[in-house]
Design an enzyme around this catalytic site. Sequence first.
Site, PDB file in Angstrom:
ATOM      1  N   SER A 225      53.233   9.669  18.134  1.00  0.00           N
ATOM      2  CA  SER A 225      52.289   9.990  17.056  1.00  0.00           C
ATOM      3  C   SER A 225      50.898   9.466  17.352  1.00  0.00           C
ATOM      4  CB  SER A 225      52.701   9.311  15.755  1.00  0.00           C
ATOM      5  OG  SER A 225      53.917   9.772  15.336  1.00  0.00           O
TER       6      SER A 225
ATOM      7  N   ASP B 166      50.040  14.704   7.814  1.00  0.00           N
ATOM      8  CA  ASP B 166      50.561  13.362   8.027  1.00  0.00           C
ATOM      9  C   ASP B 166      50.809  12.699   6.683  1.00  0.00           C
ATOM     10  OD1 ASP B 166      50.735  10.529   9.178  1.00  0.00           O
ATOM     11  OD2 ASP B 166      50.238  11.654  10.974  1.00  0.00           O
TER      12      ASP B 166
ATOM     13  N   HIS C 164      50.281   5.435   8.472  1.00  0.00           N
ATOM     14  CA  HIS C 164      50.456   6.218   9.691  1.00  0.00           C
ATOM     15  C   HIS C 164      49.331   7.242   9.862  1.00  0.00           C
ATOM     16  CE1 HIS C 164      52.387   9.283  12.288  1.00  0.00           C
ATOM     17  NE2 HIS C 164      53.085   8.284  12.783  1.00  0.00           N
TER      18      HIS C 164
HETATM   19  C1  LIG Z   1      49.165  14.092  15.200  1.00  0.00           C
HETATM   20  O1  LIG Z   1      50.493  14.524  15.376  1.00  0.00           O
HETATM   21  C2  LIG Z   1      51.384  13.509  15.806  1.00  0.00           C
HETATM   22  C3  LIG Z   1      52.761  14.064  15.968  1.00  0.00           C
HETATM   23  O2  LIG Z   1      52.854  15.391  16.019  1.00  0.00           O
HETATM   24  C4  LIG Z   1      51.482  12.440  14.767  1.00  0.00           C
HETATM   25  O3  LIG Z   1      52.365  11.450  15.183  1.00  0.00           O
HETATM   26  C5  LIG Z   1      50.116  11.907  14.480  1.00  0.00           C
HETATM   27  O4  LIG Z   1      50.248  11.063  13.394  1.00  0.00           O
HETATM   28  C6  LIG Z   1      49.162  13.056  14.150  1.00  0.00           C
HETATM   29  N1  LIG Z   1      47.829  12.622  14.036  1.00  0.00           N
HETATM   30  C7  LIG Z   1      47.057  13.023  13.096  1.00  0.00           C
HETATM   31  C8  LIG Z   1      45.675  12.534  13.118  1.00  0.00           C
HETATM   32  O5  LIG Z   1      47.500  13.759  12.239  1.00  0.00           O
END
Ligand SMILES: *[C@@H]1O[C@H](CO)[C@@H](O)[C@H](O)[C@H]1NC(C)=O
Length: 866
Positions: free
Chosen positions: A525, A166, A217
């Site tokens: 997400s 991410d 994010h």
């Molecule tokens: C998990 O994956 C989703 C999309 O594939 C993403 O939007 C989200 O940020 C991710 N969460 C983590 C904790 O990486």
Amino acid sequence: MLTKWVGLASLVAVLGTLARLSPYVAGQATTSDTWDTSEGLINVLPDTFIVNFEGDPTTAQGQKNAADFFAQLRSLGISYTIGFNYTAIMNAASITVEDKYADAMTSLSMTQHLWLVQLNSEVKLGSDSVRALPALAPLEHEITGVKKVHDTLKYTGKGIKVGILDSGLDYTHPAFGGCFKTSGCRVQYGYDFVGDSYTGSNAPVPDNDPMDQCNGHGTHVAGTLAGNDGNFRGVAPDATLGIYRVSGCNGLTTSALILQGLERAYKDGMQVINLSLGISGGWGSWAEAEMANLIAKKGIVIVGAAGNDGDSGMFGMNSPAVAPGVVAVSAMEMPKFYSLYFNLTLEENVPIRRSDHQAYLPQLSILGKQLRPATNANGDDFGCGSVVDLVGTVGLVKRGSCSFTTKALNLIKAGAIGMVVYNDVAGEPGVLSFEQEISIPAFSISQADGKYILDEIVKRGVVRVRIKNDLLPFNNTKPYTAASFTSMGPNPEGRIKPDISAPGVNVYSCLPKKMGSYGTASGSSMASPYVAGVAALLIQAGKSTTIEKYYSALIHTATPQMISGSYISVAQQGAGLVNAYSAATSDVVFPKRFLLGDFWDNAELYGTSDAYTFSEALSNTGKATAAYTASFGYAQSLTSFDSNKQLTATPIVGNVRPKVTVTSSASVTVNSGASTTVKVKLDHTGLANNTFFVYSGYVLFKPASSYTGPALSIPLAGMAYESYQAPVLPPVSTGLPCLTRYSEGRCLSGTNTFTFKDGDFPTIVFRLQLPLYRLRMRVAFADTPAKVHASVSENHYLQLAKNRRNQKVNYYTYRWDGSVFYSDDPTKVSPIPNGKSYVLILMFYITNSWNPFVYTTSTITVNRAS
Ligand SMILES: *[C@@H]1O[C@H](CO)[C@@H](O)[C@H](O)[C@H]1NC(C)=O
Ligand SMILES: *[C@@H]1O[C@H](CO)[C@@H](O)[C@H](O)[C@H]1NC(C)=O
Ligand SMILES: *[C@@H]1O[C@H](CO)[C@@H](O)[C@H](O)[C@H]1NC(C)=O
Ligand SMILES: *[C@@H]1O[C@H](CO)[C@@H](O)[C@H](O)[C@H]1NC(C)=O
Ligand SMILES: *[C@@H]1O[C@H](CO)[C@@H](O)[C@H](O)[C@H]1NC(C)=O
Ligand SMILES: [Ca+2]
């Protein structure tokens, strides 16, 4: 070179290219349509590829194949630069080579695949996200069975390694232990592949520290998955984290970086990998999807977000969620969510739901102030002219008649300390936006609440408010529906996608401390980490040993949700809402996923004339005899095409469906340690096949009263049409495809001469309404257009993403530089002979079938100056 434009209006404006787009009116296919053909918002990086070599990268032969590939390029005189070698799982490299040599590379014997390098959809919190809030407990855990798993089964993900690709993580946040990689830290693994300043097109600057304080994010995602500060607890609050940062502050990444992140997470021994990122409109065979499949085959659970392209039609999964080896998660609305609000202080506090213009107002405090309608001399309360005295009060205005900015400036002039805008139409509070900074806080509320407050003011004379930056739970008016933004399946190969749903609207989680520490956000997400957390709980429960069984436990215990008397389409909700407790306690699994509707592997499923029977084995690993009643429940059939075969913003609901029956006995009994087979028959007879409906439904297993196991279901979906007939190109009335001159972008007709110099290149503009399997481009002499003379591209424009719906900024451009090759040798690339007239023929194949849609350009005369 093929260039895909992404439709972010704001980005277009930033780059200043908007002015060059002339207004485009659908239905007027005229040669005056102009398209921006220049490079810019590129979603496919030019001259960049990922080559997948034959053989295993850990064997001598595999390594020799890679080395031989580069030796071949050198001997053909093709220059290249290597970006990154992938050697752990996939035998591949990212390379930069002139685009015209793509077919030459594809034709080499060591090449297994040649992939275009795609840019992702932005990994970013939506503009409606809310920040700077107190630490609260999530509202979803009761509904999804997570609370019961924590409280009664005591699984919290302890000892399970979860990797997150991410935007990084603020691990100094109290929910993540405040440290990185030192003993006892929650985050024990991680790497930053990009650096803060990475934009998607500059050089990444990697370092060892995946800290994110600018995007947020990844911290939100990590919070949902595994955050834990005592009050706020994610789904797997004791899991060990690996943080793989593949996007910088602006949220963009590429396939090549996702591959690096996946490879590293695999090497670090992650047991669950969550991919919060994705590339819009992907294919299950793209580079990162293939890598995810390879990793899943090693027994690692990979969870990915379905994407947020719900308004761009069906067949719109993100890659890598689109891959068969990845659990694709779509976003669902929950019955309750946290929202900003203010209290109307009557006999007691009456909370009024609000949304803010400024998402970050940590110091907000308006306590016991009067809320007064901003009426003017005419007695209306639009706040558009000069209004009554509002000194020291919050002004209440109605939406409409003039801009929010005008209203705010008038209220400020009258002395107001805040502005509340009530909607002039029914529904949720609207979104406020201003053309300039305004100096007072502004809030919006619903029409119904506005009317209620006005009535109270009439009754009481004076009403007061208390406004802070805090949250209360509110009831959702559309609980258990698929979020309107969530991307729809199936995948381009025809497999069922998404796989499952999780809470994804107004989800409350962590944020970097600099961005307010906690906040709400919406997106698939936000749903994906929820399921990744559940997977960590299942692994701790020792639920299984194989990936198929984990996926079965997750998917077949989910709860399909209904709308208007039918189930919501499998293309929107997958198997339904995840249930952690059912997944952790069910003893009955289906060892494989039902792959109905796969037109690659099961081509015979398509068409409208046949009946098919499928069987599925259920096996019982528990001690008790499992007993169910089996039945079939139809879901809504959906199509994204109107009667003109043009993509619609919301799918059209219909009743086009085959007759589906559970043909084995309705009572299904599975003894302890045994398995049993259930048969389902599907009859396509008499289906209308030209409306492009995707049908779906669930084979439902309701536990008999004697059995305490959870209800199970198997999602099923298919197309009620021949897939090769689907309208991959928009109607001719849209004016596309068209031939333009690179420097002008105007659609041309008749005969046009090109010098192949200084922007004077033939450039084709086209839009894809569906994912495209293959694009071939060939050249014929203009006087014998039926007879192919040479090739421009045969085998490397494979598996192109579909464009998003917005006509004006979402299309592909292909600039032909005059290079061709002849069928006997794709490695000999040469300029097309000068002084003659040609037509370019584009062949659009929606499947690997023999039936392309063909577009032939008007005449191109080649006149290179000597
Ligand atoms: C998990 O994956 C989703 C999309 O594939 C993403 O939007 C989200 O940020 C991710 N969460 C983590 C904790 O990486
Ligand atoms: C990648 O591998 C090739 C051989 O396959 C080698 O020649 C090259 O030096 C490697 N490049 C990098 C950046 O590791
Ligand atoms: C609003 O009222 C609710 C219910 O009485 C209370 O819990 C909350 O603290 C109040 N909020 C403010 C800002 O006064
Ligand atoms: C919210 O829903 C619950 C039950 O679902 C109900 O008891 C409660 O009255 C509702 N609250 C409001 C403000 O409508
Ligand atoms: C589907 O419909 C098309 C016409 O719309 C027809 O040509 C085709 O034969 C049909 N296919 C089947 C299998 O019935
Ligand atoms: Ca860093």
